[in-house]
Design a protein around this motif. Structure first.
Motif, mmCIF file in Angstrom:
data_model
loop_
_atom_site.group_PDB
_atom_site.id
_atom_site.type_symbol
_atom_site.label_atom_id
_atom_site.label_comp_id
_atom_site.label_asym_id
_atom_site.label_seq_id
_atom_site.Cartn_x
_atom_site.Cartn_y
_atom_site.Cartn_z
ATOM 1 N N VAL A 5 14.281 42.370 34.038
ATOM 2 C CA VAL A 5 14.751 42.227 35.409
ATOM 3 C C VAL A 5 14.130 40.994 36.070
ATOM 4 O O VAL A 5 14.767 40.340 36.890
ATOM 5 C CB VAL A 5 14.402 43.498 36.235
ATOM 6 C CG1 VAL A 5 14.669 43.296 37.702
ATOM 7 C CG2 VAL A 5 15.184 44.684 35.719
ATOM 8 N N GLY A 6 12.925 40.647 35.681
ATOM 9 C CA GLY A 6 12.215 39.541 36.319
ATOM 10 C C GLY A 6 12.597 38.151 35.838
ATOM 11 O O GLY A 6 12.191 37.157 36.437
ATOM 12 N N ILE A 7 13.393 38.039 34.788
ATOM 13 C CA ILE A 7 13.744 36.719 34.247
ATOM 14 C C ILE A 7 14.672 35.989 35.212
ATOM 15 O O ILE A 7 15.660 36.533 35.680
ATOM 16 C CB ILE A 7 14.426 36.845 32.868
ATOM 17 C CG1 ILE A 7 13.485 37.501 31.870
ATOM 18 C CG2 ILE A 7 14.856 35.460 32.365
ATOM 19 C CD1 ILE A 7 14.140 37.829 30.542
ATOM 20 N N GLU A 8 14.325 34.738 35.484
ATOM 21 C CA GLU A 8 15.152 33.894 36.329
ATOM 22 C C GLU A 8 15.826 32.828 35.472
ATOM 23 O O GLU A 8 15.375 32.521 34.375
ATOM 24 C CB GLU A 8 14.303 33.254 37.420
ATOM 25 C CG GLU A 8 13.687 34.319 38.317
ATOM 26 C CD GLU A 8 13.125 33.774 39.600
ATOM 27 O OE1 GLU A 8 13.275 32.563 39.876
ATOM 28 O OE2 GLU A 8 12.542 34.574 40.350
ATOM 29 N N GLU A 51 24.054 33.647 44.621
ATOM 30 C CA GLU A 51 22.958 33.591 45.586
ATOM 31 C C GLU A 51 21.589 33.930 45.001
ATOM 32 O O GLU A 51 20.577 33.537 45.547
ATOM 33 C CB GLU A 51 23.245 34.519 46.763
ATOM 34 C CG GLU A 51 24.384 34.030 47.629
ATOM 35 C CD GLU A 51 24.602 34.903 48.842
ATOM 36 O OE1 GLU A 51 23.670 35.637 49.241
ATOM 37 O OE2 GLU A 51 25.702 34.842 49.386
ATOM 38 N N THR A 52 21.542 34.654 43.912
ATOM 39 C CA THR A 52 20.263 35.054 43.325
ATOM 40 C C THR A 52 19.858 34.104 42.193
ATOM 41 O O THR A 52 20.714 33.519 41.543
ATOM 42 C CB THR A 52 20.301 36.503 42.801
ATOM 43 O OG1 THR A 52 19.021 36.837 42.279
ATOM 44 C CG2 THR A 52 21.356 36.687 41.739
ATOM 45 N N THR A 53 18.562 33.980 41.982
ATOM 46 C CA THR A 53 18.057 33.162 40.872
ATOM 47 C C THR A 53 17.822 34.000 39.623
ATOM 48 O O THR A 53 17.478 33.467 38.573
ATOM 49 C CB THR A 53 16.732 32.474 41.259
ATOM 50 O OG1 THR A 53 15.767 33.476 41.589
ATOM 51 C CG2 THR A 53 16.941 31.520 42.417
ATOM 52 N N GLN A 59 28.329 42.834 38.340
ATOM 53 C CA GLN A 59 29.679 42.280 38.486
ATOM 54 C C GLN A 59 29.931 41.743 39.891
ATOM 55 O O GLN A 59 30.768 40.879 40.076
ATOM 56 C CB GLN A 59 30.726 43.332 38.136
ATOM 57 C CG GLN A 59 30.732 43.662 36.665
ATOM 58 C CD GLN A 59 31.732 44.760 36.334
ATOM 59 O OE1 GLN A 59 32.077 45.580 37.173
ATOM 60 N NE2 GLN A 59 32.186 44.770 35.096
ATOM 61 N N ASP A 60 29.190 42.254 40.871
ATOM 62 C CA ASP A 60 29.352 41.748 42.229
ATOM 63 C C ASP A 60 28.257 40.742 42.596
ATOM 64 O O ASP A 60 27.919 40.550 43.753
ATOM 65 C CB ASP A 60 29.463 42.876 43.253
ATOM 66 C CG ASP A 60 28.379 43.921 43.125
ATOM 67 O OD1 ASP A 60 27.689 43.955 42.092
ATOM 68 O OD2 ASP A 60 28.220 44.726 44.058
ATOM 69 N N ASN A 61 27.712 40.078 41.551
ATOM 70 C CA ASN A 61 26.753 38.971 41.698
ATOM 71 C C ASN A 61 25.455 39.343 42.392
ATOM 72 O O ASN A 61 24.821 38.518 43.029
ATOM 73 C CB ASN A 61 27.396 37.779 42.409
ATOM 74 C CG ASN A 61 28.566 37.233 41.628
ATOM 75 O OD1 ASN A 61 28.607 37.321 40.403
ATOM 76 N ND2 ASN A 61 29.531 36.680 42.324
ATOM 77 N N LYS A 62 25.036 40.591 42.245
ATOM 78 C CA LYS A 62 23.763 41.063 42.795
ATOM 79 C C LYS A 62 22.753 41.197 41.664
ATOM 80 O O LYS A 62 23.104 41.343 40.500
ATOM 81 C CB LYS A 62 23.938 42.428 43.475
ATOM 82 C CG LYS A 62 25.003 42.456 44.535
ATOM 83 C CD LYS A 62 24.547 41.789 45.782
ATOM 84 C CE LYS A 62 25.608 41.980 46.860
ATOM 85 N NZ LYS A 62 25.638 40.972 47.833
ATOM 86 N N GLU A 63 21.472 41.155 42.025
ATOM 87 C CA GLU A 63 20.414 41.343 41.034
ATOM 88 C C GLU A 63 20.506 42.733 40.427
ATOM 89 O O GLU A 63 20.779 43.706 41.132
ATOM 90 C CB GLU A 63 19.040 41.201 41.693
ATOM 91 C CG GLU A 63 18.760 39.829 42.217
ATOM 92 C CD GLU A 63 17.408 39.749 42.906
ATOM 93 O OE1 GLU A 63 16.585 40.680 42.768
ATOM 94 O OE2 GLU A 63 17.172 38.738 43.573
ATOM 95 N N HIS A 67 16.845 50.371 36.574
ATOM 96 C CA HIS A 67 17.700 51.509 36.281
ATOM 97 C C HIS A 67 19.085 51.056 35.806
ATOM 98 O O HIS A 67 19.646 51.617 34.872
ATOM 99 C CB HIS A 67 17.809 52.410 37.503
ATOM 100 C CG HIS A 67 18.686 53.603 37.307
ATOM 101 N ND1 HIS A 67 18.620 54.404 36.198
ATOM 102 C CD2 HIS A 67 19.672 54.121 38.069
ATOM 103 C CE1 HIS A 67 19.520 55.352 36.283
ATOM 104 N NE2 HIS A 67 20.184 55.203 37.406
ATOM 105 N N SER A 68 19.628 50.026 36.433
ATOM 106 C CA SER A 68 20.950 49.508 36.043
ATOM 107 C C SER A 68 20.947 49.023 34.599
ATOM 108 O O SER A 68 21.866 49.308 33.830
ATOM 109 C CB SER A 68 21.361 48.342 36.944
ATOM 110 O OG SER A 68 21.478 48.745 38.269
#
Length: 81
Positions: A5-8, A51-53, A59-63, A67-68
């Protein structure tokens, strides 16, 4: 999962990924195979500018959260069996 989850996007550098959020709080380097590099490069192009790094997004461009990712991996593993 928290490492994933933390990988940018900027943590991917050619044939390596820098993992910054580890259990022991030390940064580490993961070396990628040529195939993985190619697939990751494709993914980043398809992912596009959002918008996120964070590297992995929904699918909706959120981090994605831990759990996901765990749910997705569990579903994927279930299909292979």
């Amino acid at each position: 999962m928290s490492e994933l989850v933390g990988i940018e996007v900027d943590d991917v550098r050619g044939n390596i990924i820098i993992i910054r959020r580890t259990k022991n709080l030390f940064e580490r380097t993961v070396y990628l195979s040529e195939t993985t590099q190619e697939q990751l490069s494709r993914y980043i192009k398809i992912r596009g500018d959002v918008e996120t790094t964070k590297l992995f997004i929904s699918q909706d461009n959120k981090e994605l959260n831990r759990h996901s990712i765990q749910t997705r991996l569990t579903k994927s593993m279930g299909r292979k069996q």
